[in-house]
Scaffold this motif. Structure first.
Motif, PDB file in Angstrom:
ATOM      1  N   PHE A 142      15.224  12.711  22.448  1.00 26.31           N
ATOM      2  CA  PHE A 142      14.014  12.858  21.702  1.00 26.31           C
ATOM      3  C   PHE A 142      13.386  11.499  21.790  1.00 26.31           C
ATOM      4  CE2 PHE A 142      16.229  16.643  19.461  1.00 26.31           C
ATOM      5  CZ  PHE A 142      15.262  17.488  20.044  1.00 26.31           C
ATOM      6  N   GLU A 143      14.030  10.359  22.010  1.00 28.52           N
ATOM      7  CA  GLU A 143      13.487   9.035  21.834  1.00 28.52           C
ATOM      8  C   GLU A 143      12.831   9.027  23.247  1.00 28.52           C
ATOM      9  OE1 GLU A 143      16.085   6.279  19.026  1.00 28.52           O
ATOM     10  OE2 GLU A 143      16.704   6.331  21.161  1.00 28.52           O
ATOM     11  N   TYR A 144      13.328   9.386  24.145  1.00 27.15           N
ATOM     12  CA  TYR A 144      12.695   9.344  25.652  1.00 27.15           C
ATOM     13  C   TYR A 144      11.670  10.396  25.552  1.00 27.15           C
ATOM     14  CZ  TYR A 144      12.468  10.147  30.735  1.00 27.15           C
ATOM     15  OH  TYR A 144      11.778  10.505  31.875  1.00 27.15           O
ATOM     16  N   LEU A 145      11.958  11.570  24.993  1.00 22.61           N
ATOM     17  CA  LEU A 145      10.728  12.504  25.054  1.00 22.61           C
ATOM     18  C   LEU A 145       9.501  12.009  24.567  1.00 22.61           C
ATOM     19  CD1 LEU A 145      10.012  15.538  25.857  1.00 22.61           C
ATOM     20  CD2 LEU A 145      10.854  16.192  23.571  1.00 22.61           C
ATOM     21  N   GLN A 146       9.777  11.215  23.343  1.00 21.45           N
ATOM     22  CA  GLN A 146       8.521  10.748  22.513  1.00 21.45           C
ATOM     23  C   GLN A 146       7.872   9.597  23.301  1.00 21.45           C
ATOM     24  OE1 GLN A 146       8.299  11.514  19.455  1.00 21.45           O
ATOM     25  NE2 GLN A 146       6.768  10.218  18.405  1.00 21.45           N
ATOM     26  N   GLY A 147       8.698   8.903  23.930  1.00 20.56           N
ATOM     27  CA  GLY A 147       7.976   7.934  24.944  1.00 20.56           C
ATOM     28  C   GLY A 147       7.198   8.516  26.172  1.00 20.56           C
ATOM     29  N   GLU A 148       7.494   9.661  26.574  1.00 20.93           N
ATOM     30  CA  GLU A 148       6.812  10.201  27.797  1.00 20.93           C
ATOM     31  C   GLU A 148       5.720  11.152  27.490  1.00 20.93           C
ATOM     32  OE1 GLU A 148       7.643   9.737  31.090  1.00 20.93           O
ATOM     33  OE2 GLU A 148       8.778   8.009  30.134  1.00 20.93           O
ATOM     34  N   ILE A 149       5.854  11.926  26.395  1.00 22.34           N
ATOM     35  CA  ILE A 149       4.666  12.596  25.993  1.00 22.34           C
ATOM     36  C   ILE A 149       3.053  12.103  25.895  1.00 22.34           C
ATOM     37  CG2 ILE A 149       3.604  13.990  23.808  1.00 22.34           C
ATOM     38  CD1 ILE A 149       6.417  14.965  23.357  1.00 22.34           C
ATOM     39  N   GLY A 150       3.142  10.866  25.422  1.00 21.34           N
ATOM     40  CA  GLY A 150       1.973   9.864  25.591  1.00 21.34           C
ATOM     41  C   GLY A 150       1.492   9.805  26.845  1.00 21.34           C
ATOM     42  N   LYS A 151       2.398   9.458  27.820  1.00 19.27           N
ATOM     43  CA  LYS A 151       1.945   9.398  28.953  1.00 19.27           C
ATOM     44  C   LYS A 151       1.568  10.352  29.878  1.00 19.27           C
ATOM     45  CE  LYS A 151       5.564   5.988  29.582  1.00 19.27           C
ATOM     46  NZ  LYS A 151       6.875   5.765  30.007  1.00 19.27           N
ATOM     47  N   LEU A 152       2.425  11.436  29.612  1.00 23.54           N
ATOM     48  CA  LEU A 152       2.018  12.893  30.083  1.00 23.54           C
ATOM     49  C   LEU A 152       0.567  13.420  29.940  1.00 23.54           C
ATOM     50  CD1 LEU A 152       3.059  15.449  31.670  1.00 23.54           C
ATOM     51  CD2 LEU A 152       3.996  15.899  29.626  1.00 23.54           C
ATOM     52  N   MET A 153       0.353  13.027  28.481  1.00 22.94           N
ATOM     53  CA  MET A 153      -0.912  13.598  27.952  1.00 22.94           C
ATOM     54  C   MET A 153      -2.168  12.797  28.532  1.00 22.94           C
ATOM     55  SD  MET A 153      -0.533  16.114  25.878  1.00 22.94           S
ATOM     56  CE  MET A 153       0.612  16.634  27.062  1.00 22.94           C
ATOM     57  N   GLU A 154      -2.067  11.545  28.747  1.00 24.39           N
ATOM     58  CA  GLU A 154      -2.946  10.855  29.391  1.00 24.39           C
ATOM     59  C   GLU A 154      -3.146  11.202  30.801  1.00 24.39           C
ATOM     60  OE1 GLU A 154      -6.004   8.308  30.260  1.00 24.39           O
ATOM     61  OE2 GLU A 154      -5.056   8.668  28.071  1.00 24.39           O
ATOM     62  N   ARG A 155      -2.045  11.535  31.495  1.00 22.94           N
ATOM     63  CA  ARG A 155      -2.051  11.961  32.851  1.00 22.94           C
ATOM     64  C   ARG A 155      -3.097  13.331  32.871  1.00 22.94           C
ATOM     65  NH1 ARG A 155       3.267  10.497  33.512  1.00 22.94           N
ATOM     66  NH2 ARG A 155       3.862  12.593  33.722  1.00 22.94           N
ATOM     67  N   TRP A 156      -2.598  14.276  31.891  1.00 18.44           N
ATOM     68  CA  TRP A 156      -3.128  15.414  31.864  1.00 18.44           C
ATOM     69  C   TRP A 156      -4.935  15.643  31.576  1.00 18.44           C
ATOM     70  CZ3 TRP A 156      -4.474  20.248  32.720  1.00 18.44           C
ATOM     71  CH2 TRP A 156      -5.220  20.809  31.923  1.00 18.44           C
ATOM     72  N   ARG A 157      -5.238  14.406  30.677  1.00 16.88           N
ATOM     73  CA  ARG A 157      -6.663  14.427  30.448  1.00 16.88           C
ATOM     74  C   ARG A 157      -7.444  13.926  31.938  1.00 16.88           C
ATOM     75  NH1 ARG A 157      -4.596  12.488  25.543  1.00 16.88           N
ATOM     76  NH2 ARG A 157      -4.259  10.133  26.351  1.00 16.88           N
ATOM     77  N   GLU A 158      -6.663  13.208  32.482  1.00 17.82           N
ATOM     78  CA  GLU A 158      -7.416  12.633  33.772  1.00 17.82           C
ATOM     79  C   GLU A 158      -7.382  14.008  34.619  1.00 17.82           C
ATOM     80  OE1 GLU A 158      -4.892   9.308  35.137  1.00 17.82           O
ATOM     81  OE2 GLU A 158      -5.307   8.098  33.615  1.00 17.82           O
ATOM     82  N   HIS A 159      -6.468  14.454  34.876  1.00 15.23           N
ATOM     83  CA  HIS A 159      -6.115  15.693  35.711  1.00 15.23           C
ATOM     84  C   HIS A 159      -7.391  16.786  35.240  1.00 15.23           C
ATOM     85  CE1 HIS A 159      -4.701  18.839  38.226  1.00 15.23           C
ATOM     86  NE2 HIS A 159      -4.633  19.773  37.158  1.00 15.23           N
ATOM     87  N   ARG A 160      -7.389  17.201  33.882  1.00 16.07           N
ATOM     88  CA  ARG A 160      -8.317  17.926  33.364  1.00 16.07           C
ATOM     89  C   ARG A 160      -9.847  17.494  33.757  1.00 16.07           C
ATOM     90  NH1 ARG A 160      -8.981  17.507  27.314  1.00 16.07           N
ATOM     91  NH2 ARG A 160     -10.034  15.574  28.123  1.00 16.07           N
ATOM     92  N   ASP A 161     -10.131  16.228  33.593  1.00 15.03           N
ATOM     93  CA  ASP A 161     -11.367  15.806  33.801  1.00 15.03           C
ATOM     94  C   ASP A 161     -11.717  16.082  35.106  1.00 15.03           C
ATOM     95  OD1 ASP A 161     -11.472  15.100  31.153  1.00 15.03           O
ATOM     96  OD2 ASP A 161     -10.989  12.921  31.248  1.00 15.03           O
ATOM     97  N   THR A 162     -10.810  15.670  36.068  1.00 13.22           N
ATOM     98  CA  THR A 162     -11.105  15.936  37.450  1.00 13.22           C
ATOM     99  C   THR A 162     -11.525  17.509  37.914  1.00 13.22           C
ATOM    100  OG1 THR A 162      -9.660  13.932  38.030  1.00 13.22           O
ATOM    101  CG2 THR A 162     -10.192  15.564  39.789  1.00 13.22           C
ATOM    102  N   GLN A 163     -10.503  18.237  37.181  1.00 12.63           N
ATOM    103  CA  GLN A 163     -10.591  19.653  37.679  1.00 12.63           C
ATOM    104  C   GLN A 163     -11.495  20.245  37.155  1.00 12.63           C
ATOM    105  OE1 GLN A 163      -6.889  21.457  38.106  1.00 12.63           O
ATOM    106  NE2 GLN A 163      -7.854  23.712  38.400  1.00 12.63           N
ATOM    107  N   PHE A 164     -11.901  19.982  35.780  1.00 17.98           N
ATOM    108  CA  PHE A 164     -12.931  20.552  34.849  1.00 17.98           C
ATOM    109  C   PHE A 164     -14.272  19.949  34.694  1.00 17.98           C
ATOM    110  CE2 PHE A 164      -8.660  22.774  34.047  1.00 17.98           C
ATOM    111  CZ  PHE A 164      -9.146  24.055  34.444  1.00 17.98           C
ATOM    112  N   GLY A 165     -14.307  18.563  35.374  1.00 20.32           N
ATOM    113  CA  GLY A 165     -15.513  18.190  35.128  1.00 20.32           C
ATOM    114  C   GLY A 165     -15.974  17.617  33.841  1.00 20.32           C
ATOM    115  N   ARG A 166     -14.892  17.295  33.000  1.00 21.55           N
ATOM    116  CA  ARG A 166     -15.276  16.773  31.505  1.00 21.55           C
ATOM    117  C   ARG A 166     -15.472  15.373  31.455  1.00 21.55           C
ATOM    118  NH1 ARG A 166     -11.213  20.412  27.872  1.00 21.55           N
ATOM    119  NH2 ARG A 166     -12.239  22.519  28.460  1.00 21.55           N
TER     120      ARG A 166
END
Length: 166
Positions: A142-166
């Motif tokens: 859970f400590e590992y997961l906690q650390g990775e979720i923030g990084k994962l969400m940032e990568r998602w926002r970048e991917h979403r912005d690229t794919q959907f033009g936000r």
């Protein structure tokens, strides 16, 4: 992803209903409450992303009480919000545009509580016991997961912005 958009007026309501029920069934298999899954899938599939209790009840063929209970759960897990229709006492329920991001990042408080309890478990059981070791490994996960979720969400926002033009 298709560039062609089918207007809502041209969609077959039965086909939309089958999609909503199929996606809801998958959410139920993943652990979501059945009525909450149906309401969430209906909101997600709607063009406006928002519906009243009456609209949800009519589409899903359920009572207002069933809709109310489902919305209460979905609100608690930050997957929908309530809003008043201007000039009306009626509420509309809206799915968040970033609902998956919201749902995952709001798990942060839950993970922190679990981590605290698991730390106590390791201390209570002793880190050198088999039970204490299993609890310690769960805590580390859970400590590992906690650390990775923030990084994962940032990568998602970048991917979403690229794919959907936000």
């Amino acid at each position: 992803m298709s560039d062609e958009i089918t207007p809502a007026s041209e969609r077959d309501p039965e086909t939309v209903s089958r999609f909503v029920e199929a996606f809801a069934a998958q959410l139920v298999e993943a652990g979501m409450q059945r009525m909450a899954a149906r309401v969430f899938a209906a909101l997600l599939a709607s063009d406006a992303g928002a519906m009243t209790s009456a609209e949800l009840g009519a589409q899903l063929q359920v009572s207002p009480a069933a809709v109310s209970g489902a919305v209460r759960y979905l609100s608690q897990v930050h997957m929908v919000s309530r809003e008043r229709e201007p000039g009306s006492r009626r509420e509309r329920y809206r799915v968040h545009s970033d609902q998956w991001h919201e749902a995952l990042t709001n798990r942060d408080a839950v993970l922190k509580r679990w981590e605290g309890t698991l730390r106590e478990g390791v201390e209570t059981l002793g880190a050198d016991t088999p039970g204490g070791q299993r609890i310690a490994e769960t805590l580390a996960f859970f400590e590992y997961l906690q650390g990775e979720i923030g990084k994962l969400m940032e990568r998602w926002r970048e991917h979403r912005d690229t794919q959907f033009g936000r």
